[in-house]
Design a protein around this motif. Structure first.
Motif, PDB file in Angstrom:
ATOM      1  N   ASP A 148      -5.068   9.515  -3.709  1.00  0.00           N
ATOM      2  CA  ASP A 148      -5.853   8.628  -4.046  1.00  0.00           C
ATOM      3  C   ASP A 148      -5.873   7.889  -2.868  1.00  0.00           C
ATOM      4  O   ASP A 148      -5.255   6.713  -2.545  1.00  0.00           O
ATOM      5  CB  ASP A 148      -5.494   7.889  -5.338  1.00  0.00           C
ATOM      6  CG  ASP A 148      -6.616   6.849  -5.861  1.00  0.00           C
ATOM      7  OD1 ASP A 148      -7.467   6.654  -5.032  1.00  0.00           O
ATOM      8  OD2 ASP A 148      -6.658   6.797  -6.994  1.00  0.00           O
ATOM      9  N   LEU A 166       0.731  -1.058  -0.190  1.00  0.00           N
ATOM     10  CA  LEU A 166      -0.074   0.080  -0.263  1.00  0.00           C
ATOM     11  C   LEU A 166       0.840   1.382  -0.086  1.00  0.00           C
ATOM     12  O   LEU A 166       0.459   2.242  -0.663  1.00  0.00           O
ATOM     13  CB  LEU A 166      -0.823   0.126   1.237  1.00  0.00           C
ATOM     14  CG  LEU A 166      -1.671   1.260   1.388  1.00  0.00           C
ATOM     15  CD1 LEU A 166      -2.808   1.362   0.263  1.00  0.00           C
ATOM     16  CD2 LEU A 166      -2.835   0.986   2.677  1.00  0.00           C
ATOM     17  N   ARG A 206      -8.376   5.317  -2.427  1.00  0.00           N
ATOM     18  CA  ARG A 206      -9.277   4.169  -2.793  1.00  0.00           C
ATOM     19  C   ARG A 206      -8.681   2.659  -2.407  1.00  0.00           C
ATOM     20  O   ARG A 206      -9.336   2.106  -1.725  1.00  0.00           O
ATOM     21  CB  ARG A 206      -9.575   4.108  -4.196  1.00  0.00           C
ATOM     22  CG  ARG A 206     -10.496   5.409  -4.535  1.00  0.00           C
ATOM     23  CD  ARG A 206     -10.860   5.229  -6.047  1.00  0.00           C
ATOM     24  NE  ARG A 206      -9.716   5.829  -6.728  1.00  0.00           N
ATOM     25  CZ  ARG A 206      -9.971   6.051  -8.353  1.00  0.00           C
ATOM     26  NH1 ARG A 206     -11.043   5.736  -8.861  1.00  0.00           N
ATOM     27  NH2 ARG A 206      -8.649   6.453  -8.657  1.00  0.00           N
ATOM     28  N   PRO A 207      -7.619   2.321  -2.610  1.00  0.00           N
ATOM     29  CA  PRO A 207      -6.811   1.210  -2.253  1.00  0.00           C
ATOM     30  C   PRO A 207      -6.937   1.238  -0.673  1.00  0.00           C
ATOM     31  O   PRO A 207      -7.276   0.046   0.006  1.00  0.00           O
ATOM     32  CB  PRO A 207      -5.429   1.253  -2.562  1.00  0.00           C
ATOM     33  CG  PRO A 207      -5.505   1.644  -3.913  1.00  0.00           C
ATOM     34  CD  PRO A 207      -6.397   3.286  -3.303  1.00  0.00           C
ATOM     35  N   PHE A 232       1.877   2.415  -3.538  1.00  0.00           N
ATOM     36  CA  PHE A 232       0.702   2.998  -4.015  1.00  0.00           C
ATOM     37  C   PHE A 232       0.465   4.827  -3.659  1.00  0.00           C
ATOM     38  O   PHE A 232       0.587   5.629  -4.401  1.00  0.00           O
ATOM     39  CB  PHE A 232      -0.756   2.410  -3.788  1.00  0.00           C
ATOM     40  CG  PHE A 232      -1.621   3.138  -4.586  1.00  0.00           C
ATOM     41  CD1 PHE A 232      -2.091   3.028  -6.153  1.00  0.00           C
ATOM     42  CD2 PHE A 232      -2.462   4.146  -3.958  1.00  0.00           C
ATOM     43  CE1 PHE A 232      -3.064   3.538  -6.573  1.00  0.00           C
ATOM     44  CE2 PHE A 232      -3.612   4.863  -4.627  1.00  0.00           C
ATOM     45  CZ  PHE A 232      -3.789   4.471  -5.952  1.00  0.00           C
ATOM     46  N   ALA A 280      -2.285  -1.496  -6.019  1.00  0.00           N
ATOM     47  CA  ALA A 280      -3.949  -1.006  -6.088  1.00  0.00           C
ATOM     48  C   ALA A 280      -4.520  -2.311  -6.273  1.00  0.00           C
ATOM     49  O   ALA A 280      -5.741  -2.571  -5.860  1.00  0.00           O
ATOM     50  CB  ALA A 280      -4.266   0.063  -6.873  1.00  0.00           C
ATOM     51  N   GLU A 309       0.230   0.550  -9.844  1.00  0.00           N
ATOM     52  CA  GLU A 309      -0.849   0.078 -10.546  1.00  0.00           C
ATOM     53  C   GLU A 309      -1.091  -1.549  -9.735  1.00  0.00           C
ATOM     54  O   GLU A 309      -2.212  -1.769  -9.275  1.00  0.00           O
ATOM     55  CB  GLU A 309      -0.509  -0.262 -11.800  1.00  0.00           C
ATOM     56  CG  GLU A 309      -1.942  -0.880 -12.500  1.00  0.00           C
ATOM     57  CD  GLU A 309      -1.670  -1.099 -13.978  1.00  0.00           C
ATOM     58  OE1 GLU A 309      -2.602  -1.667 -14.674  1.00  0.00           O
ATOM     59  OE2 GLU A 309      -0.611  -0.659 -14.663  1.00  0.00           O
ATOM     60  N   ALA A 353      -8.552   2.876  -9.275  1.00  0.00           N
ATOM     61  CA  ALA A 353      -7.366   3.738  -8.968  1.00  0.00           C
ATOM     62  C   ALA A 353      -6.120   2.810  -9.624  1.00  0.00           C
ATOM     63  O   ALA A 353      -5.237   3.701  -9.815  1.00  0.00           O
ATOM     64  CB  ALA A 353      -7.192   3.331  -7.411  1.00  0.00           C
ATOM     65  N   ALA A 354      -6.330   1.596  -9.926  1.00  0.00           N
ATOM     66  CA  ALA A 354      -5.019   0.738 -10.710  1.00  0.00           C
ATOM     67  C   ALA A 354      -4.970   1.251 -12.032  1.00  0.00           C
ATOM     68  O   ALA A 354      -3.963   1.385 -12.475  1.00  0.00           O
ATOM     69  CB  ALA A 354      -5.160  -0.684 -10.331  1.00  0.00           C
ATOM     70  N   ALA A 389     -10.924   0.300  -5.925  1.00  0.00           N
ATOM     71  CA  ALA A 389      -9.269   0.145  -6.031  1.00  0.00           C
ATOM     72  C   ALA A 389      -8.842  -0.283  -7.413  1.00  0.00           C
ATOM     73  O   ALA A 389      -7.842   0.155  -7.651  1.00  0.00           O
ATOM     74  CB  ALA A 389      -9.081  -0.924  -5.055  1.00  0.00           C
TER      75      ALA A 389
END
Length: 200
Positions: A42, A32, A44-45, A35, A91, A88, A75-76, A72
């Protein structure tokens, strides 16, 4: 495996789904930071990992879990468009951790992805981040093998082995799949009889 075999229903309890999800979260968490380093605005993950932890701890399998898992993966795609390949994959590891809660009890090889794709994408994120060093990815597969509880191994071996394809991530998935199946047959060191919660 023929089509009839793929329609076989696999025994799968909610407690086992929670353990599989706990494992997938544990595999995704270490990347994480990759990312969030590359996509700091961002969340989201992180959101899907939070939802997946709640489910693994005994919460309900809510709509929020499915929504954040899809977010997620969006987001990737965004990270990929910005050419942040490691981010990428990080995520996608998170998105797959959320999807682990939706492992279906059908004997299809692709269902094993709900169990192991979080770890495979995490391994790929780490090796890309290390300059595409495959030894780093292989090392993470070894770590992910050690994280798997006996429950996770038991669930995995009810499904067919990982399918072919999917590039380097697919290779990492198959390496982890094979490693965990060796645990089940006793050809690897004895698996620790504990859950993921005790690994931290």
């Amino acid at each position: 495996m023929n089509a009839a075999d793929e329609n076989l229903v696999i025994e799968l309890s909610m407690a086992e789904l929670r353990e599989v999800t706990r494992y997938a979260v544990a595999c995704a968490e270490p990347v994480l930071a990759i990312f969030e380093r590359d996509c700091p605005d961002d969340s989201r993950p992180r959101a899907v990992l939070d939802e997946a932890r709640r489910f693994a701890a005994g919460g309900r399998r809510t709509k929020a879990l499915r929504v954040t898992a899809l977010d997620a993966h969006r987001a990737a795609r965004a990270a990929g468009e910005m050419e942040h390949a490691a981010a990428e994959n990080a995520a996608r590891a998170a998105g797959n951790a959320g999807a682990a809660a939706y492992l279906h009890p059908l004997a299809k090889a692709t269902q094993g992805g709900h169990i192991l794709m979080s770890a495979a994408h995490a391994a790929r994120a780490l090796e890309i981040d290390a300059g595409t060093d495959r030894n780093v990815g292989a090392g993470y597969v070894e770590k992910a093998t050690g994280l798997a509880s006996s429950i996770v191994v038991s669930v995995l071996t009810r499904y067919p082995p990982a399918p072919g394809g999917r590039g380097r991530v697919g290779e990492l998935w198959r390496e982890l799949d094979a490693s965990l199946r060796r645990l089940a047959t006793g050809s690897c060191p004895v698996q620790r009889e504990r859950g993921i919660d005790d690994s931290h």
